[in-house]
Design an enzyme around this catalytic site. Structure first.
Site, PDB file in Angstrom:
ATOM      1  NE  ARG A 141       0.131   1.285   3.511  1.00 26.45           N
ATOM      2  CZ  ARG A 141       1.185   2.303   3.574  1.00 26.45           C
ATOM      3  NH1 ARG A 141       2.251   1.765   3.940  1.00 26.45           N
ATOM      4  NH2 ARG A 141       0.847   3.394   3.847  1.00 26.45           N
ATOM      5  N   GLY A 142       0.382   2.293  -0.289  1.00 26.03           N
ATOM      6  CA  GLY A 142       1.102   3.619  -0.403  1.00 26.03           C
ATOM      7  C   GLY A 142       1.346   3.845  -1.812  1.00 26.03           C
ATOM      8  CB  ALA A 143       0.221   6.828  -3.952  1.00 26.41           C
ATOM      9  NE  ARG A 147      -6.215   0.781  -1.602  1.00 25.65           N
ATOM     10  CZ  ARG A 147      -5.687   1.235  -0.838  1.00 25.65           C
ATOM     11  NH1 ARG A 147      -4.418   1.000  -0.803  1.00 25.65           N
ATOM     12  NH2 ARG A 147      -6.240   2.206   0.112  1.00 25.65           N
ATOM     13  CD  GLN A 162      -3.256   2.554   6.726  1.00 28.62           C
ATOM     14  OE1 GLN A 162      -3.664   2.899   7.779  1.00 28.62           O
ATOM     15  NE2 GLN A 162      -3.847   2.366   5.771  1.00 28.62           N
ATOM     16  CG  ASP A 203      -3.018   7.785  -1.629  1.00 24.02           C
ATOM     17  OD1 ASP A 203      -2.962   8.400  -0.643  1.00 24.02           O
ATOM     18  OD2 ASP A 203      -2.786   6.862  -1.942  1.00 24.02           O
ATOM     19  CG  ASN A 247      -2.271  11.376   2.432  1.00 22.00           C
ATOM     20  OD1 ASN A 247      -1.812  10.606   1.933  1.00 22.00           O
ATOM     21  ND2 ASN A 247      -2.222  11.490   3.704  1.00 22.00           N
ATOM     22  CE  LYS A 248      -5.463   5.438   4.399  1.00 18.77           C
ATOM     23  NZ  LYS A 248      -6.277   4.572   3.581  1.00 18.77           N
TER      24      LYS A 248
HETATM   25  O1  MRU Z   1      -4.616   3.035   1.986  1.00 19.72           O
HETATM   26  P1  MRU Z   1      -3.218   3.207   2.078  1.00 19.72           P
HETATM   27  O2  MRU Z   1      -2.541   2.804   3.224  1.00 19.72           O
HETATM   28  O3  MRU Z   1      -2.369   2.831   0.677  1.00 19.72           O
HETATM   29  O4  MRU Z   1      -3.035   4.810   2.018  1.00 19.72           O
HETATM   30  C1  MRU Z   1      -1.715   5.561   1.943  1.00 19.72           C
HETATM   31  C2  MRU Z   1      -1.510   6.833   2.197  1.00 19.72           C
HETATM   32  O5  MRU Z   1      -2.553   7.649   2.175  1.00 19.72           O
HETATM   33  C3  MRU Z   1      -0.259   7.521   2.037  1.00 19.72           C
HETATM   34  O6  MRU Z   1      -0.036   8.674   2.737  1.00 19.72           O
HETATM   35  C4  MRU Z   1      -0.014   8.034   0.314  1.00 19.72           C
HETATM   36  O7  MRU Z   1      -0.124   6.982  -0.335  1.00 19.72           O
HETATM   37  C5  MRU Z   1       1.542   8.429   0.340  1.00 19.72           C
HETATM   38  S1  MRU Z   1       2.350   7.128   0.338  1.00 19.72           S
HETATM   39  C6  MRU Z   1       4.013   7.732  -0.073  1.00 19.72           C
END
Ligand code: MRU
Length: 351
Positions: A50-52, A93, A201, A242, A252-253
């Protein structure tokens, strides 16, 4: 200290794809093998990866894994399989634009291949592109870290949300990359990490990464942010993204938006750290960013323990959008965009 790679491809076009299963951290550090595109899709959907930027990297290698069964078929069958695999991974996603950006890159490799090239020739090019996306991300995160660390002073407290660290990228992170760069430069910072409901996270991954690197970190519940800022414990907030619209609105999250509002109220600069691949200039404002809705059970039954009555109505958006007006600057691999306006975004990205 070596931190293992988030996503690891071993071998050539017949090779194997491994990922750290982030759902098991911090109790268990396990790499999973992803032998089929279905396993890669599930890993993205379930947030094992996970994470963009990491999602984009995983998807790039996922395409290579997905075409493996067609390596010795006709070129027409291989091309059909490639298109099918790309379309399938795109359904994993919806919010992180890096997923679609990486898949587009792989799609172009397929489209640009000469008619005389064999499936194995094309697969070599697909693998080279996936590896390039991963190695570029390493350099990009380092550059983001360097530009970001210039904004943070020795002795500061830094607030972050979710996990935008090595686990969310090839290996260094965006928002956490800024913290890591500060530490490498000898600045003493103290990170306040929101736990990041509902999937934690921040609690599970961000604290783990900071502790691995010996950077002081204090874990707080998301609803403690205002109190932490009022007490003057943090002098800056840095988060990842994201998808960023042309005007600088940043998804973002979930919980990032409220953190930005609280930061503004307390005069704390609020930075978003993200690579060019996280910008979506086809979208004018954040209103158009698709927000992923996730399983209500993540809220009512997180990590196996039921915490709400059976049948309760639940709303579980995985992301929110912070309007550009709350963002002091966007830290990219090209420098810091500030003030955050469409003109400055387009100029910084060379558009
Ligand atoms: O649902 P996730 O854990 O994939 O969400 C991740 C985030 O919101 C991060 O902050 C974002 O992807 C940036 S990662 C460098």
């Amino acid at each position: 200290m070596t931190i293992p790679e988030t996503v690891r491809f071993e071998g050539g076009i017949d090779g194997r794809l491994f990922m750290i299963d982030q759902t098991l951290l911090p109790q268990e550090f396990t790499e999973i093998l992803c032998p089929t595109v279905e396993v890669v899709w599930e890993a993205i959907k379930k947030l094992r990866v996970r994470g963009a930027p990491a999602i984009g990297i995983a998807a790039g290698f996922g395409v290579v894994i997905g075409v493996q069964p067609a390596l010795d078929k006709s070129r027409a069958e291989f091309d059909a399989r490639l298109a099918e695999v790309i379309d399938y991974l795109a359904t994993s996603r919806p919010t992180a634009v890096n997923l679609f950006w990486a898949l587009d890159r792989l799609k172009k490799v397929g489209l640009n291949a000469g008619a005389e090239e064999s499936p194995r020739d094309v697969a070599e090019k697909l693998l080279a592109e996936a590896l390039q996306i991963q190695s570029d991300d390493r350099a990009i995160c380092r550059a983001i870290g360097k530009y970001g660390s210039a904004l943070i002073q020795d002795g500061w407290g830094v607030h972050t949300h979710c996990n935008a660290g090595g686990l969310a990228t090839a290996d260094f992170g965006t928002a956490l990359g800024v913290c890591f760069a500060c530490a490498e430069e000898g600045k003493k910072i103290h990170v306040y990490a929101d736990e990041t409901r509902p999937l934690l996270q921040g609690a599970r991954l961000t604290t783990w990464e900071l502790m691995q690197r010996g950077i002081p970190v204090t874990l707080i519940c998301d609803n403690m942010a205002a109190q932490v800022m009022r007490e003057g414990r943090v002098q800056a907030a840095v988060v990842g993204a994201d998808r960023i619209a042309a005007n600088g609105d940043a998804a973002n999250k979930i919980g990032t938006y409220q953190l930005a509002i609280v930061a503004k109220e307390h005069g704390v600069p609020f930075y978003v750290a993200a690579p060019k691949s996280t910008f979506d200039l086809s979208i004018a404002t954040g209103v158009e960013i698709p927000i992923e809705q996730r399983d209500p059970k993540e809220v009512t039954c997180g990590f196996g323990k039921q915490t709400a009555p059976d049948g309760v109505d639940v709303y579980n958006p995985a992301f929110d959008v912070t309007p550009a007006k709350y963002i002091t600057g966007i830290i990219t691999e090209f420098g810091v965009i500030s003030p955050v306006t469409e003109e400055n975004v387009r100029k910084a990205l060379g558009e």
